[in-house]
Design a protein around this motif. Sequence first.
Motif, short mmCIF file in Angstrom:
data_model
loop_
_atom_site.label_atom_id
_atom_site.label_comp_id
_atom_site.label_asym_id
_atom_site.label_seq_id
_atom_site.Cartn_x
_atom_site.Cartn_y
_atom_site.Cartn_z
N SER A 26 0.67 -1.16 0.01
CA SER A 26 -0.08 0.00 -0.08
C SER A 26 0.96 1.36 0.04
N ASP A 27 2.16 1.23 0.49
CA ASP A 27 2.94 2.32 0.11
C ASP A 27 3.87 2.58 -1.21
N THR A 28 3.51 1.44 -1.92
CA THR A 28 4.24 1.49 -3.19
C THR A 28 4.23 2.79 -4.12
N GLY A 29 2.77 3.13 -4.23
CA GLY A 29 2.80 4.33 -5.24
C GLY A 29 3.33 5.40 -4.80
N ALA A 30 3.09 5.44 -3.32
CA ALA A 30 3.59 6.71 -2.95
C ALA A 30 4.95 6.86 -2.78
N ILE A 31 5.67 5.91 -2.74
CA ILE A 31 7.16 6.00 -2.49
C ILE A 31 7.59 6.24 -4.13
N ARG A 32 6.93 5.79 -5.14
CA ARG A 32 7.25 5.95 -6.59
C ARG A 32 7.14 7.45 -6.75
N ALA A 33 6.10 7.86 -6.41
CA ALA A 33 5.95 9.30 -6.74
C ALA A 33 6.70 10.33 -6.04
N LEU A 34 6.93 10.05 -4.79
CA LEU A 34 7.88 10.93 -3.92
C LEU A 34 9.24 10.80 -4.67
N THR A 35 9.62 9.48 -5.06
CA THR A 35 10.96 9.40 -5.32
C THR A 35 11.07 10.09 -6.71
N ALA A 36 10.22 10.25 -7.67
CA ALA A 36 10.06 10.73 -8.95
C ALA A 36 10.28 12.18 -8.63
N GLU A 37 9.55 12.65 -7.66
CA GLU A 37 9.42 14.19 -7.40
C GLU A 37 10.66 14.60 -6.91
N ALA A 38 11.18 13.98 -6.09
CA ALA A 38 12.62 14.43 -5.27
C ALA A 38 13.70 14.44 -6.46
N PHE A 39 13.59 13.31 -7.35
CA PHE A 39 15.00 13.39 -8.28
C PHE A 39 14.61 13.94 -9.50
N ALA A 40 13.08 14.61 -9.78
CA ALA A 40 13.03 15.37 -11.10
C ALA A 40 14.01 16.44 -11.16
N PRO A 41 14.54 16.50 -12.63
CA PRO A 41 15.47 17.64 -12.82
C PRO A 41 14.84 18.89 -12.46
N PRO A 42 15.51 19.80 -12.11
CA PRO A 42 14.72 20.91 -11.61
C PRO A 42 14.05 21.78 -12.60
N GLY A 43 12.73 22.35 -12.47
CA GLY A 43 12.01 22.88 -13.36
C GLY A 43 11.31 22.11 -14.42
N LYS A 44 11.49 21.01 -14.30
CA LYS A 44 10.95 19.73 -15.10
C LYS A 44 9.93 19.10 -14.68
N ALA A 45 8.71 18.73 -15.19
CA ALA A 45 7.34 18.30 -14.77
C ALA A 45 7.92 16.79 -14.59
N VAL A 46 7.20 16.32 -13.41
CA VAL A 46 7.48 14.86 -13.21
C VAL A 46 6.82 13.98 -14.10
N VAL A 110 17.55 7.88 -1.62
CA VAL A 110 16.98 8.56 -0.35
C VAL A 110 16.46 9.70 -0.77
N SER A 111 15.30 9.83 -0.70
CA SER A 111 14.42 11.07 -1.00
C SER A 111 13.65 11.97 0.10
N VAL A 112 13.48 13.10 -0.14
CA VAL A 112 12.49 14.03 0.76
C VAL A 112 11.90 14.76 0.07
N HIS A 113 10.46 14.80 0.17
CA HIS A 113 9.83 15.77 -0.55
C HIS A 113 10.30 17.23 -0.41
N PRO A 114 10.31 18.05 -1.49
CA PRO A 114 10.97 19.35 -1.67
C PRO A 114 10.38 20.14 -0.52
N GLU A 115 9.07 20.10 -0.24
CA GLU A 115 8.61 21.17 0.84
C GLU A 115 9.04 20.73 2.32
N PHE A 116 9.69 19.36 2.37
CA PHE A 116 9.97 18.94 3.90
C PHE A 116 11.65 18.79 4.09
N ARG A 117 12.35 19.47 3.16
CA ARG A 117 13.69 19.45 3.10
C ARG A 117 14.32 20.34 4.06
N ARG A 118 15.68 20.20 4.53
CA ARG A 118 16.26 20.93 5.62
C ARG A 118 15.31 21.08 7.12
#
Length: 203
Positions: A26-46, A110-118
């Motif tokens: 049940s976490d798989t989809g959320a992990i996939r989406a989070l990782t894609a967002e965290a590693f997306a090149p800056p300024g590019k849509a996921v 390792v990924s953290v959502h951009p809104e939750f970094r630092r």
Amino acid sequence: MDTITDTTPQAPERLPVIRPERADGSDTGAIRALTAEAFAPPGKAVAPTSARGRGAVVREAGIIDALRESGALSYSLVAVHAGRIVGHAAASPVTLDPDDGGRWYAVGPVSVHPEFRRQGTGSALMRALLDLLVVYGASGVVLFGDPSLYSRFGFEPRDGLTLAGPGPGASQQFQALRLDGEPGVPTATVTYHPAFGDDRPER
Ligand SMILES: CC(C)(COP(=O)(O)OP(=O)(O)OC[C@H]1O[C@@H](n2cnc3c(N)ncnc32)[C@H](O)[C@@H]1OP(=O)(O)O)[C@@H](O)C(=O)NCCC(=O)NCCS
């Protein structure tokens, strides 16, 4: 029957809970989406990533799926804030040549959502992951990344322990941390799980 009152002081508002990925998928989809967002090149849509995401725009999301499918996602921790997965850390087995008889793992992605970094979430995930690896008897861990991020956990480049594959295997970005209390590290070449593909495991 007695009731149990939780007297735990309130955690700071944004402190996430760290827990293992659920085994029911049940976490798989959320992990996939989070990782894609965290590693997306800056300024590019996921780009959407499928469960068989190798070749997807965000490679790291596909790596996690491929590790899981291969039974090689040995450790998978999520950071949950207000019911939402905002961080994830993975570890998978690596092979050493020559084999030292131990159990070595790679940390990442390792990924953290951009809104939750630092805010300490990435560090909390890393510490929880390293604790688990110690408890379950890992010899040590390796990773590929910015030494300024990882030296605080004890990772450092080690003479003799190098990354297999093309490129300068003894790069300063390839770091190791021994977890079993033995001195030094083996002189060996490290190979990541095939789920990482032919590229250098830059995560
Ligand atoms: C790397 C990452 C996981 C860190 O997560 P985080 O929750 O921000 O980490 P923390 O809050 O615990 O920060 C730890 C330290 O990392 C450093 N750091 C974090 N993000 C950074 C960034 N974008 N640039 C430079 N340094 C950064 C900070 O110096 C911080 O130290 P400080 O406490 O002295 O400020 C997150 O930035 C991320 O998901 N990045 C994109 C994916 C990635 O590159 N993952 C790492 C390779 S697997």
